[in-house]
Design an enzyme around this catalytic site. Sequence first.
Site, short mmCIF file in Angstrom:
data_model
loop_
_atom_site.label_atom_id
_atom_site.label_comp_id
_atom_site.label_asym_id
_atom_site.label_seq_id
_atom_site.Cartn_x
_atom_site.Cartn_y
_atom_site.Cartn_z
N GLU A 108 -9.66 -10.01 -7.98
CA GLU A 108 -8.99 -9.26 -7.81
C GLU A 108 -7.86 -8.90 -8.29
O GLU A 108 -7.13 -8.73 -9.40
CB GLU A 108 -8.29 -9.03 -5.90
CG GLU A 108 -9.03 -8.79 -5.39
CD GLU A 108 -8.92 -9.27 -3.97
OE1 GLU A 108 -7.22 -9.52 -3.19
OE2 GLU A 108 -9.48 -8.40 -2.74
N LYS A 117 0.82 -1.11 0.05
CA LYS A 117 0.15 0.26 0.07
C LYS A 117 1.50 1.23 0.54
O LYS A 117 2.00 1.24 0.11
CB LYS A 117 -0.88 -0.22 1.07
CG LYS A 117 -1.96 -1.21 1.06
CD LYS A 117 -2.81 -1.02 2.34
CE LYS A 117 -3.95 -2.01 2.09
NZ LYS A 117 -5.08 -2.22 2.85
N ASN A 166 -2.00 -0.01 6.65
CA ASN A 166 -1.74 -1.74 6.99
C ASN A 166 -0.22 -2.15 6.45
O ASN A 166 -0.39 -3.28 6.30
CB ASN A 166 -2.49 -2.22 7.51
CG ASN A 166 -4.09 -2.33 6.48
OD1 ASN A 166 -3.34 -2.22 5.68
ND2 ASN A 166 -4.40 -3.58 7.15
N HIS A 215 -1.58 -5.40 1.40
CA HIS A 215 -2.81 -6.16 1.46
C HIS A 215 -3.16 -7.83 0.82
O HIS A 215 -2.31 -7.74 0.00
CB HIS A 215 -4.33 -5.29 -0.04
CG HIS A 215 -5.41 -6.63 -0.38
ND1 HIS A 215 -5.95 -6.30 0.75
CD2 HIS A 215 -5.65 -6.90 -1.06
CE1 HIS A 215 -7.21 -7.36 -0.12
NE2 HIS A 215 -6.65 -7.14 -1.38
P1 CMP Z 1 -6.97 -4.61 3.41
O1 CMP Z 1 -6.97 -5.98 3.96
O2 CMP Z 1 -6.91 -4.01 2.60
O3 CMP Z 1 -9.04 -5.11 3.86
C1 CMP Z 1 -9.82 -4.35 3.41
C2 CMP Z 1 -9.29 -2.70 4.53
O4 CMP Z 1 -10.25 -1.90 4.80
C3 CMP Z 1 -7.89 -3.31 5.27
O5 CMP Z 1 -6.99 -3.92 4.76
C4 CMP Z 1 -7.81 -1.93 5.87
O6 CMP Z 1 -7.24 -1.14 4.77
C5 CMP Z 1 -8.95 -1.26 6.06
N1 CMP Z 1 -9.80 -1.20 7.22
C6 CMP Z 1 -10.75 -2.21 7.69
N2 CMP Z 1 -11.44 -2.26 8.52
C7 CMP Z 1 -11.30 -0.66 9.00
C8 CMP Z 1 -10.96 -0.58 10.04
N3 CMP Z 1 -11.62 -0.41 11.37
N4 CMP Z 1 -11.47 1.23 9.43
C9 CMP Z 1 -10.56 1.22 8.79
N5 CMP Z 1 -10.05 1.38 7.40
C10 CMP Z 1 -10.41 -0.56 7.25
#
Ligand code: CMP
Length: 137
Positions: free
Chosen positions: A126, A9, A112, A115
């Site tokens: 995807e 990311k 985070n 993904h």
């Molecule tokens: P990812 O694994 O890319 O899948 C969906 C994404 O949404 C997740 O990682 C986070 O980056 C984001 N995400 C999931 N839960 C939350 C949350 N509670 N608040 C903000 N972002 C979130």
Amino acid sequence: MERTLSIIKPDGAEKNIIGKVIERFESAGLRIAALRKIKLSKEDAKGFYIVHKERPFYDSLTDFMSSGSVVVMVIEGEGAILKVREIMGATNPEDAAPGTIRADFAANVEKNTVHGSDSPESAGFEIPYFFPALDIC
Ligand code: CMP
């Protein structure tokens, strides 16, 4: 043999840890079958995360995902979907096991770092979102 889609990311690209993230996957025996560094538009990010469109974080997440460059890659290997998710750690870095990518590098639940597809069905959506079949080796 299984394939999954992973994204480094914008926070990961910004921190200059692309190589470190890929090393975690390769050293677990997984192979990079396709890879591109790109910048998503807001619309690209919204389409990719369409499954989350009703979530309160959808707008903020898609702003973040279109805020800088990302690395999209197809990772393959035995049990690749689960393996990649184990190596990444829990979505929220506060819950991520020590030694996982998110525990080591992620700032918060949104930024985070990585993904990974969460199921074969997700990978089936995807992977072709970014890669035509002929670009995967
Ligand atoms: P990812 O694994 O890319 O899948 C969906 C994404 O949404 C997740 O990682 C986070 O980056 C984001 N995400 C999931 N839960 C939350 C949350 N509670 N608040 C903000 N972002 C979130």
